[in-house]
Design an enzyme around this catalytic site. Structure first.
Site, mmCIF file in Angstrom:
data_model
loop_
_atom_site.group_PDB
_atom_site.id
_atom_site.type_symbol
_atom_site.label_atom_id
_atom_site.label_comp_id
_atom_site.label_asym_id
_atom_site.label_seq_id
_atom_site.Cartn_x
_atom_site.Cartn_y
_atom_site.Cartn_z
ATOM 1 C CG HIS A 20 -1.976 1.152 1.350
ATOM 2 N ND1 HIS A 20 -1.791 1.631 2.555
ATOM 3 C CD2 HIS A 20 -2.499 1.686 0.299
ATOM 4 C CE1 HIS A 20 -3.408 2.474 2.519
ATOM 5 N NE2 HIS A 20 -3.431 2.616 1.039
ATOM 6 C CG ASP A 28 8.126 10.461 -22.472
ATOM 7 O OD1 ASP A 28 8.658 9.989 -21.907
ATOM 8 O OD2 ASP A 28 7.297 11.523 -22.304
ATOM 9 C CG HIS A 102 8.357 17.106 -17.280
ATOM 10 N ND1 HIS A 102 7.318 15.753 -17.189
ATOM 11 C CD2 HIS A 102 9.464 17.017 -18.088
ATOM 12 C CE1 HIS A 102 8.050 15.018 -17.015
ATOM 13 N NE2 HIS A 102 8.705 15.935 -17.970
ATOM 14 C CB ALA A 125 3.329 10.043 -22.563
ATOM 15 C CG ASN A 126 6.657 10.354 -18.739
ATOM 16 O OD1 ASN A 126 6.653 9.454 -19.534
ATOM 17 N ND2 ASN A 126 6.541 11.960 -19.294
#
Length: 135
Positions: A20, A28, A102, A125-126
């Site tokens: 957990h 990407d 980012h 794309a992460n």
């Protein structure tokens, strides 16, 4: 042989060891993987495999309670952003979503148990997937 959607042994094994609040990152082709974080490199060529296909396969096995995305995806890759939300919400009904700059996202990958590199060339794309519990 495994029968389910996710047949990659390294990813399946990594998911089986998560507890957990543990996290993994799917990225990407250009996402840097910090030193000390295990890399599962699936990238073959541009777009192969796609980010969404890998995300869908991982979500078929991993219980998640939260996702973290780069804030920039909202404007730089709007279609992918919508697709990610759709896939994740389809897998998990009650899901927390956090957006960070980012640069902070990349720092957060250092806390992940492992990173999966795809062949995706779409900007930002992460995703970081935070594990939930099945009970």
């Amino acid at each position: 042989m495994k029968k389910g959607l996710l047949i990659n042994s390294e990813i399946s094994y990594g998911i089986s060891k998560l507890g957990h609040k543990d996290s993994i990152v799917i990225g990407d082709a250009g996402l840097p993987v910090p030193h000390g974080v295990q890399r599962v490199d699936l990238a073959v060529s541009k777009g192969i495999p796609s980010f969404l296909s890998v995300l869908s396969a991982v979500l078929s096995e991993q219980k998640i309670e939260k996702i973290i995305l780069a804030e920039e995806i909202k404007t730089a890759s709007t279609t992918l952003h919508e697709q990610i939300l759709s896939v994740c919400k389809g897998a998990e009904g009650n899901l927390e979503i956090e957006y960070v700059p980012h640069e902070e996202f990349k720092r957060n990958t250092g806390k992940c148990k492992f990173a999966v590199r795809t062949g995706e060339f779409t900007p930002f794309a992460n995703i970081i997937l935070i594990s939930g519990v099945v009970f």
